[in-house]
Scaffold this active site. Structure first.
Site, PDB file in Angstrom:
ATOM      1  N   ARG A   1     -13.299  -8.949   1.435  1.00 55.90           N
ATOM      2  CA  ARG A   1     -11.892  -8.659   1.111  1.00 55.90           C
ATOM      3  C   ARG A   1     -11.042  -9.896   1.396  1.00 55.90           C
ATOM      4  O   ARG A   1     -10.178 -10.271   0.606  1.00 55.90           O
ATOM      5  CB  ARG A   1     -11.376  -7.468   1.950  1.00 55.90           C
ATOM      6  CG  ARG A   1     -11.888  -6.099   1.551  1.00 55.90           C
ATOM      7  CD  ARG A   1     -11.305  -5.625   0.238  1.00 55.90           C
ATOM      8  NE  ARG A   1      -9.855  -5.530   0.251  1.00 55.90           N
ATOM      9  CZ  ARG A   1      -9.140  -4.511   0.753  1.00 55.90           C
ATOM     10  NH1 ARG A   1      -9.755  -3.464   1.260  1.00 55.90           N
ATOM     11  NH2 ARG A   1      -7.822  -4.516   0.695  1.00 55.90           N
TER      12      ARG A   1
ATOM     13  N   ASP B   1     -17.195   6.998  -1.466  1.00 53.65           N
ATOM     14  CA  ASP B   1     -15.942   6.863  -0.714  1.00 53.65           C
ATOM     15  C   ASP B   1     -15.709   8.199   0.004  1.00 53.65           C
ATOM     16  O   ASP B   1     -16.405   9.190  -0.264  1.00 53.65           O
ATOM     17  CB  ASP B   1     -14.813   6.551  -1.712  1.00 53.65           C
ATOM     18  CG  ASP B   1     -13.486   6.177  -1.053  1.00 53.65           C
ATOM     19  OD1 ASP B   1     -13.444   6.018   0.175  1.00 53.65           O
ATOM     20  OD2 ASP B   1     -12.484   6.066  -1.788  1.00 53.65           O
TER      21      ASP B   1
ATOM     22  N   GLN C   1     -10.091  -4.041  -3.548  1.00 51.48           N
ATOM     23  CA  GLN C   1     -11.392  -3.596  -3.043  1.00 51.48           C
ATOM     24  C   GLN C   1     -12.486  -3.825  -4.086  1.00 51.48           C
ATOM     25  O   GLN C   1     -13.578  -4.310  -3.763  1.00 51.48           O
ATOM     26  CB  GLN C   1     -11.332  -2.113  -2.663  1.00 51.48           C
ATOM     27  CG  GLN C   1     -12.621  -1.601  -2.052  1.00 51.48           C
ATOM     28  CD  GLN C   1     -12.905  -2.210  -0.700  1.00 51.48           C
ATOM     29  OE1 GLN C   1     -12.084  -2.129   0.199  1.00 51.48           O
ATOM     30  NE2 GLN C   1     -14.071  -2.826  -0.528  1.00 51.48           N
TER      31      GLN C   1
ATOM     32  N   HIS D   1      -7.302   0.771  -6.454  1.00 57.38           N
ATOM     33  CA  HIS D   1      -7.532  -0.113  -5.297  1.00 57.38           C
ATOM     34  C   HIS D   1      -8.189  -1.401  -5.809  1.00 57.38           C
ATOM     35  O   HIS D   1      -9.349  -1.693  -5.517  1.00 57.38           O
ATOM     36  CB  HIS D   1      -8.423   0.608  -4.277  1.00 57.38           C
ATOM     37  CG  HIS D   1      -8.395   0.017  -2.907  1.00 57.38           C
ATOM     38  ND1 HIS D   1      -7.590  -1.056  -2.557  1.00 57.38           N
ATOM     39  CD2 HIS D   1      -9.088   0.344  -1.765  1.00 57.38           C
ATOM     40  CE1 HIS D   1      -7.783  -1.354  -1.285  1.00 57.38           C
ATOM     41  NE2 HIS D   1      -8.687  -0.528  -0.788  1.00 57.38           N
TER      42      HIS D   1
ATOM     43  N   CYS E   1     -16.228   1.365   0.577  1.00 60.24           N
ATOM     44  CA  CYS E   1     -15.057   0.537   0.899  1.00 60.24           C
ATOM     45  C   CYS E   1     -14.658   0.654   2.366  1.00 60.24           C
ATOM     46  O   CYS E   1     -13.967  -0.217   2.882  1.00 60.24           O
ATOM     47  CB  CYS E   1     -13.896   0.891  -0.022  1.00 60.24           C
ATOM     48  SG  CYS E   1     -13.289   2.581   0.147  1.00 60.24           S
TER      49      CYS E   1
ATOM     50  N   ARG F   1       0.881  -1.171   0.000  1.00 58.52           N
ATOM     51  CA  ARG F   1       0.000   0.000   0.000  1.00 58.52           C
ATOM     52  C   ARG F   1       0.913   1.213   0.000  1.00 58.52           C
ATOM     53  O   ARG F   1       1.676   1.426   0.944  1.00 58.52           O
ATOM     54  CB  ARG F   1      -0.905  -0.010   1.232  1.00 58.52           C
ATOM     55  CG  ARG F   1      -1.597   1.319   1.449  1.00 58.52           C
ATOM     56  CD  ARG F   1      -2.704   1.253   2.462  1.00 58.52           C
ATOM     57  NE  ARG F   1      -3.852   0.568   1.906  1.00 58.52           N
ATOM     58  CZ  ARG F   1      -5.073   0.590   2.433  1.00 58.52           C
ATOM     59  NH1 ARG F   1      -5.296   1.271   3.550  1.00 58.52           N
ATOM     60  NH2 ARG F   1      -6.067  -0.058   1.873  1.00 58.52           N
TER      61      ARG F   1
HETATM   62  N1  NVA Z   1      -9.966   6.407  -1.379  1.00 60.32           N
HETATM   63  C1  NVA Z   1      -9.597   6.039  -0.033  1.00 60.32           C
HETATM   64  C2  NVA Z   1      -9.838   4.577   0.167  1.00 60.32           C
HETATM   65  C3  NVA Z   1      -9.469   4.058   1.538  1.00 60.32           C
HETATM   66  C4  NVA Z   1      -9.638   2.587   1.666  1.00 60.32           C
HETATM   67  C5  NVA Z   1      -8.142   6.402   0.217  1.00 60.32           C
HETATM   68  O1  NVA Z   1      -7.338   6.234  -0.706  1.00 60.32           O
HETATM   69  O2  NVA Z   1      -7.832   6.871   1.305  1.00 60.32           O
HETATM   70  N1   CP Z   2     -11.151  -0.434   2.416  1.00 62.21           N
HETATM   71  C1   CP Z   2      -9.879  -0.454   2.861  1.00 62.21           C
HETATM   72  O1   CP Z   2      -8.930  -0.665   2.084  1.00 62.21           O
HETATM   73  O2   CP Z   2      -9.746  -0.265   4.186  1.00 62.21           O
HETATM   74  P1   CP Z   2      -8.392  -0.031   5.016  1.00 62.21           P
HETATM   75  O3   CP Z   2      -7.865   1.321   4.636  1.00 62.21           O
HETATM   76  O4   CP Z   2      -8.816  -0.120   6.440  1.00 62.21           O
HETATM   77  O5   CP Z   2      -7.405  -1.108   4.646  1.00 62.21           O
END
Ligand code: NVA
Ligand code: CP
Length: 313
Positions: free
Chosen positions: A296, A228, A132, A129, A268, A102
């Site tokens: 997930r 989101d 997800q 992502h 998500c 990540r």
């Molecule tokens: N769009 C959000 C998703 C978090 C799971 C982010 O990137 O923070």
């Molecule tokens: N939806 C998701 O990726 O959640 P986290 O940021 O908690 O991993």
């Protein structure tokens, strides 16, 4: 060797396999039946941003498959002290069988993958992502698109409409890629200045999405309404400006009423009730966010198995 860096790394047949395999893996999990196909394999998880679901789902999933995990963050590894990503990739991939990352820019995960001896999975970047959306589509099929034998039927997705209300972000980009591959349409409504960018989303044509200025119009007749956070990780400096710009992009009960009567709601997570979604919607009868979060783990177990062993059964 395959990586999973964006949704378009796999084709429709591979997704059909993964959905079916995830359903089997989930059934066995619910029946407390062992499914240890990755005994003695190790997954390294590298987090340069926070996580709850991604960490727990990959970590629990890998242990359930019989393997083990190593958890690294920027703060507690040399990644935070400017060791080149290429060097990190060469070293880490000599010691483990699989890597989940990540991070911020997609180019970073691509650089890691280019120097990795083992498959690399995108656990979220600024641009995408994919894990997800894999879970979201599996959840949609589970609730609405099972065949008479109870198996997920990806043909269900063809011609369906997903309404995206909110930021033109990593989730939105990934929805566009999924629509392109699996034959559905995304109705996108974002505030001005936060539009999706087809070149960033990496899709060939605009045939699988339509843009709407008004989020109500995007939701009209939709099979799934999804949103989101207004401010994604890494964009916190824009928080105040975003709060103003996104004020009308809150999924409310009127938007859900504009969608099909049996439409589902997904997010998500993490969610901010009263910002991108009303509590009545996310905690209401059309919301499947808890199944979405749980799934997930099941889809990622199928994904890890596929990357390491290929198609099974
Ligand atoms: N769009 C959000 C998703 C978090 C799971 C982010 O990137 O923070
Ligand atoms: N939806 C998701 O990726 O959640 P986290 O940021 O908690 O991993």
């Amino acid at each position: 060797m395959k990586h999973y860096l964006q949704f378009s790394d796999f084709g429709a047949d591979e997704y059909a396999y993964l959905f079916e395999r995830a359903a089997l893996i989930k059934r066995k999990f619910k029946a407390y039946e062992r499914h240890q196909t990755l005994t003695d394999r190790t997954l390294a998880m590298i987090f340069e941003k926070a996580s709850t679901r991604t960490r727990v789902s990959f970590e629990a999933g890998m242990y359930q498959l019989g393997g083990s995990v190593v958890h690294l963050t920027t703060g507690d590894s040399q990644l935070g002290r400017a060791e080149p990503i290429e060097d990190s990739a060469k070293v880490i991939s000599r010691m483990v069988d699989l890597v989940m990352i990540r991070t911020f820019e997609q180019t970073k995960i691509e650089a890691f993958a280019a120097h990795s001896r083992v498959p690399v999975i995108n656990g979220l970047t600024n641009e995408f992502h994919p894990c997800q959306i894999l879970a979201d589509l599996f959840t949609l099929l589970e609730h609405r698109g099972a065949n008479p034998q109870g198996k997920p039927d990806p043909a269900f997705l063809r011609g369906k409409t997903v309404a995206w209300v909110g930021d033109g972000n990593n989730m939105a980009n990934t929805w566009l890629q999924a629509a392109d591959i699996l034959g559905f349409t995304v109705h996108v409504s974002t505030p001005s200045g936060y539009e999706v960018d087809q070149s960033v989303a990496g899709i060939r044509s605009s045939g699988s999405y339509k843009v709407f200025a008004n989020p109500m119009d995007a939701c009209a007749g939709a099979d799934l309404v999804t949103t989101d956070v207004w401010t994604s990780m890494g964009y916190e400096a824009e928080n105040e400006a975003r709060k103003k710009a996104f004020n009308d992009w809150c999924v409310d009960q009127d938007m859900m009423r504009a969608a099909k009567p049996d439409a589902l709601f997904m997010h998500c997570l993490p969610a901010h009730r009263g910002e991108e979604v009303e509590a009545e919607v996310i905690d209401g009868p059309q919301s499947v966010v808890w199944d979405e979060a749980e799934n997930r783990m099941h889809v990622q177990k199928a994904l890890m198995e596929y990357l390491l062993l290929g198609q099974q059964g």
